[in-house]
Design an enzyme around this catalytic site. Structure first.
Site, mmCIF file in Angstrom:
data_model
loop_
_atom_site.group_PDB
_atom_site.id
_atom_site.type_symbol
_atom_site.label_atom_id
_atom_site.label_comp_id
_atom_site.label_asym_id
_atom_site.label_seq_id
_atom_site.Cartn_x
_atom_site.Cartn_y
_atom_site.Cartn_z
ATOM 1 N N GLU A 1 9.630 -7.603 -3.346
ATOM 2 C CA GLU A 1 9.654 -9.133 -2.544
ATOM 3 C C GLU A 1 10.704 -8.838 -1.323
ATOM 4 O OE1 GLU A 1 8.265 -13.005 -4.405
ATOM 5 O OE2 GLU A 1 7.564 -12.161 -6.110
ATOM 6 N N GLY B 1 29.426 2.651 -25.774
ATOM 7 C CA GLY B 1 27.384 3.706 -26.066
ATOM 8 C C GLY B 1 27.115 2.701 -27.015
ATOM 9 N N GLU C 1 17.621 -3.969 2.078
ATOM 10 C CA GLU C 1 17.696 -3.975 3.221
ATOM 11 C C GLU C 1 17.376 -5.158 4.146
ATOM 12 O OE1 GLU C 1 19.371 -0.743 1.728
ATOM 13 O OE2 GLU C 1 17.542 -1.128 1.160
ATOM 14 N N GLU D 1 1.002 -1.298 -0.139
ATOM 15 C CA GLU D 1 0.313 0.063 -0.176
ATOM 16 C C GLU D 1 0.710 1.035 -0.004
ATOM 17 O OE1 GLU D 1 -3.081 -0.041 3.731
ATOM 18 O OE2 GLU D 1 -3.727 -2.177 2.334
#
Length: 387
Positions: A371, A348, A375, A132
């Site tokens: 998922e 490039g 951290e 959310e």
């Protein structure tokens, strides 16, 4: 599985599956990948091809329309697809691991019979409505609510970054919602099945993303969405705990996808380093390029071993949470590091979107976020180590 982890040799059925998906990726996916990426279009024809191969049913029993395989088979398919097009790979991963797997793991028999044959066939997709605007890893931030009204649930709230949630073949979203309050004062979170045809459900306009441009991703709105009480998935109040189990499994799948991306960058770089000449010789003859590719190969190999190990533990019914996090962490970082190095090798050309390494460069960053961020994986690993 531990026997062939050390030997590096997969049983014939796994090798045959990997080869079939590899051939499909090269002949069906690769030719249209750049076009779908550039146009931000969902590859319906590719998804139909994956459905014909039975990929959406790989880890499910035949009684529900599946192939009778296992989760490792799914991972092998994701690795092969990830080499060529991460958007296609994540469509399969989300459709199986996040869409169908919650119903298989936690649904009652009636729910399984109703939904799994559709989802395992690949003719329909389901999505996983967890994140959310203010809640992802933080379950306490969940604001979507589901209140009982007679024999129904009435759902209100918003979800964001939901994969496979707005395609023409999306039929279902499994939603986490606050259904009450526990005795200790924390939120009671449950999971509820919401057919996308339900009035009040809206898949908002698709995101304009940095990568995974051929993957379908939308914010979702639930406004007085009414579904029957029997659409509760699993035990009331166990919704978030159940989804954590799904995420643990899903991290192995994301690791496999990431390994595919990392290996795809190796393969493209080796090919380019042999063909591209500078100062009268192939650039691969230069030790700086050769050593860079060697390190890329090492990253892919180590990450593959990590997800093999996590999958072996899961299939053996042993604890695998720590190993899943390790695999996801190592593999996602390998994908990002290899994409950066491959882009440098291509020079490039690596900055041009029509080249696969450029797509990997844009696509791979989300692997360190989705998922469970890097951290979060470090937090879980530290916790499993006893800290």
């Amino acid at each position: 599985m531990t026997d062939y982890l050390s030997s590096g040799s997969l049983p014939d059925e796994y090798q045959q599956l990997a080869k079939a998906v590899r051939d499909f990726a090269q002949t069906v996916v690769a030719p249209v990948a750049a076009e779908h990426d550039a146009n931000h279009t969902f590859p319906y024809e590719v998804v139909a091809g994956m459905a014909e191969l039975g990929l959406f049913g790989l880890p499910f029993p035949e009684e529900y329309g599946g192939q009778g395989g296992d989760y490792f088979a799914l991972c092998l398919a994701l690795e092969e697809l990830g080499k060529v097009d991460q958007s296609v790979a994540i469509t399969l991963e989300a459709g199986v691991s996040l869409g169908a797997m919650p119903i298989y793991r936690f649904g009652n028999e009636a729910q399984k019979q109703e939904w799994l044959p559709q989802l395992t066939s690949g003719k329909a997709l389901a999505a996983f409505g967890l994140t959310e605007p203010g809640a992802g890893s933080d379950a306490g931030g969940t604001r979507t609510t589901a209140k009982q009204d007679g024999g129904d649930w009435i759902i209100n709230g918003n979800k964001q970054f939901i994969t496979n949630s707005g395609t023409d073949i999306t039929r279902l979203v499994t939603v986490t919602a606050v259904t009450g309050e526990k005795e200790n004062g924390t939120k009671e979170i449950s999971t509820i099945l919401v057919p996308t045809s339900t009035p009040g459900f809206t898949a908002e306009p698709a995101y304009n993303k940095v990568g995974w441009n051929a993957s379908d991703t939308h914010p979702l709105t639930f406004q007085d969405v009414r579904v029957p009480q029997e659409n509760l998935l699993g035990e009331r109040g166990r919704g978030y705990a159940n989804f954590l189990r799904i995420l643990d499994e899903g991290r192995i799948a994301i690791a496999a996808l990431s390994v595919g991306a990392a290996q795809g960058c190796v393969d493209e770089s080796v090919k380019y380093a042999k063909e591209r000449e500078a100062f009268g010789k192939p650039i691969g003859a230069n030790q700086a390029i050769a050593f860079k590719i060697a390190r890329m190969e090492v990253r892919a190999h180590v990450a593959r071993t990590a997800y093999y190990d996590a999958a072996a533990l899961m299939l053996a019914g042993k604890p695998f949470k720590k190993q899943a996090s390790i695999a996801k962490l190592i593999a996602s970082e390998a994908a990002m590091d290899n994409a950066r190095d491959a882009t440098q090798i291509f020079g490039g050309y690596g900055f041009m979107n029509e080249y696969p390494v450029a797509r990997h460069y844009r696509d791979s960053k989300i692997l360190e976020i989705g998922e469970g961020t890097t951290e979060v994986q470090l937090m879980l690993i530290a916790r499993e180590a006893g800290l």
